[in-house]
Design an enzyme around this catalytic site. Structure first.
Site, PDB file in Angstrom:
ATOM      1  N   TYR A  44      60.754  20.466  48.321  1.00 26.03           N
ATOM      2  CA  TYR A  44      60.798  19.348  47.352  1.00 26.03           C
ATOM      3  C   TYR A  44      59.531  18.473  47.570  1.00 26.03           C
ATOM      4  O   TYR A  44      58.880  18.114  46.677  1.00 26.03           O
ATOM      5  CB  TYR A  44      62.190  18.397  47.232  1.00 26.03           C
ATOM      6  CG  TYR A  44      63.274  18.869  46.711  1.00 26.03           C
ATOM      7  CD1 TYR A  44      63.237  20.054  45.936  1.00 26.03           C
ATOM      8  CD2 TYR A  44      64.551  18.123  46.772  1.00 26.03           C
ATOM      9  CE1 TYR A  44      64.527  20.746  45.442  1.00 26.03           C
ATOM     10  CE2 TYR A  44      65.678  18.575  46.229  1.00 26.03           C
ATOM     11  CZ  TYR A  44      65.795  19.869  45.877  1.00 26.03           C
ATOM     12  OH  TYR A  44      66.875  20.193  45.305  1.00 26.03           O
ATOM     13  N   CYS A  75      68.654  14.087  51.909  1.00 24.92           N
ATOM     14  CA  CYS A  75      67.270  14.499  51.758  1.00 24.92           C
ATOM     15  C   CYS A  75      66.387  13.034  51.210  1.00 24.92           C
ATOM     16  O   CYS A  75      66.712  12.300  50.342  1.00 24.92           O
ATOM     17  CB  CYS A  75      67.281  15.380  50.488  1.00 24.92           C
ATOM     18  SG  CYS A  75      65.425  15.759  49.934  1.00 24.92           S
ATOM     19  N   CYS A 181      62.354  12.684  57.318  1.00 27.33           N
ATOM     20  CA  CYS A 181      62.931  13.736  56.408  1.00 27.33           C
ATOM     21  C   CYS A 181      63.935  14.508  57.272  1.00 27.33           C
ATOM     22  O   CYS A 181      63.931  14.574  58.586  1.00 27.33           O
ATOM     23  CB  CYS A 181      61.457  14.820  56.300  1.00 27.33           C
ATOM     24  SG  CYS A 181      62.105  16.468  55.662  1.00 27.33           S
TER      25      CYS A 181
HETATM   26  N1  DGL Z   1      64.707  17.534  53.846  1.00 29.63           N
HETATM   27  C1  DGL Z   1      63.853  16.656  52.985  1.00 29.63           C
HETATM   28  C2  DGL Z   1      63.733  15.257  53.065  1.00 29.63           C
HETATM   29  O1  DGL Z   1      64.521  14.695  53.908  1.00 29.63           O
HETATM   30  C3  DGL Z   1      62.874  17.267  52.171  1.00 29.63           C
HETATM   31  C4  DGL Z   1      62.042  18.366  52.515  1.00 29.63           C
HETATM   32  C5  DGL Z   1      61.406  19.008  51.563  1.00 29.63           C
HETATM   33  O2  DGL Z   1      61.998  19.699  50.486  1.00 29.63           O
HETATM   34  O3  DGL Z   1      60.150  18.918  51.079  1.00 29.63           O
HETATM   35  O4  DGL Z   1      62.733  14.643  52.646  1.00 29.63           O
END
Ligand code: DGL
Length: 252
Positions: A44, A75, A181
């Site tokens: 994302y 996320c 993240c």
């Molecule tokens: N796990 C994700 C976050 O906490 C996102 C990683 C991604 O999809 O770029 O930001």
């Protein structure tokens, strides 16, 4: 209509949110969790905002069709893009994540705080607002490509990635590294190895679990069941993603 014994939806772009799920299940062992990894659309954090908002809406529809009583956006990126909007539109409790900059600032001893997150998390107004309050000494360190290394369990490559990105900093001047993240939480053992012992490594997982418990209690939604459960789902290829989720859940 969801009730006390309905599941709690938890989602991420992929397997990163499994690090949060582990904490949630430890904090609320009698709840049933339905985890959804949107692996088909990951990552994302390097895509346009509108596109990610569309994916998040799709995941929310999927979870709500299964009668979840609350949703944890496990996320940071999806929270930054969508949480405020979803809360304005839906009755359902929605718990989001943010980089643990506040605890890092509270524990700061005059040194720098490195905030590792996706380019999108670090660019959006939500993080700017946090930075305006707690950002003294904080440095944004966007890590495009790092979540993909966790998704493929390429931990040696992830270690090289981190070592290269840290070269620009004098680690003796750094007080804390914030894992903004949820994927990066799986890199904690590597970080503990490569960072000097005085550098604190902070993530938002425990805070998110406490917040979920608080919200469920306030709304009278804590379960009466004796035993909880975890169900794992993905929009990607279940044959490869589900075993990976199981492996990471055991580590979380
Ligand atoms: N796990 C994700 C976050 O906490 C996102 C990683 C991604 O999809 O770029 O930001």
């Amino acid at each position: 209509m969801p009730g006390k014994s309905s599941p709690i939806g938890v989602f991420d772009s992929g397997v990163g949110g499994i690090s949060v799920l582990g904490e949630l299940a430890r904090t609320l062992p009698r709840e049933t969790f339905l985890y959804y990894g949107d692996n088909l659309h990951a990552p994302y954090g390097t895509k346009p905002e509108e596109e990610v908002l569309g994916y998040v809406r799709g995941v929310m529809d999927h979870l709500m069709a299964q009668d979840v009583k609350a949703v944890v956006i496990a996320c940071n990126t999806a929270t930054s893009v969508a949480a405020a909007q979803l809360r304005a539109e839906l009755e359902l409790p929605i718990i989001g994540m943010e980089p643990a900059l506040k605890p890092a600032a509270e524990q700061r001893r005059g040194g720098q705080i490195l905030v590792l997150a996706t380019p999108m998390t670090l660019r959006l107004p939500k993080f700017q607002a946090l930075y305006d309050r707690y950002g003294e000494g904080a440095v944004r360190l966007p890590c495009p490509g790092l979540m993909e290394l966790v998704e493929s369990m390429a931990f040696d490559q992830a270690q090289r990635y981190l070592e290269e990105h840290f070269l620009a900093y004098d680690m003796q001047q750094v007080d804390a590294v914030v894992l903004g993240c949820t994927h990066y939480v799986f890199l904690r053992p590597i970080l503990e190895q490569i960072l000097p012992g005085h550098v604190r490594i902070l993530d938002g997982n425990a805070g998110t679990a406490r917040q979920l418990a608080r919200v469920l209690e306030q709304r009278g939604l804590l379960t009466d069941e004796k035993e909880g459960a975890i169900r794992l789902e993905t929009s990607g290829d279940p044959a490869s993603v589900l075993p990976l989720m199981q492996t990471l859940l055991a580590r979380a």
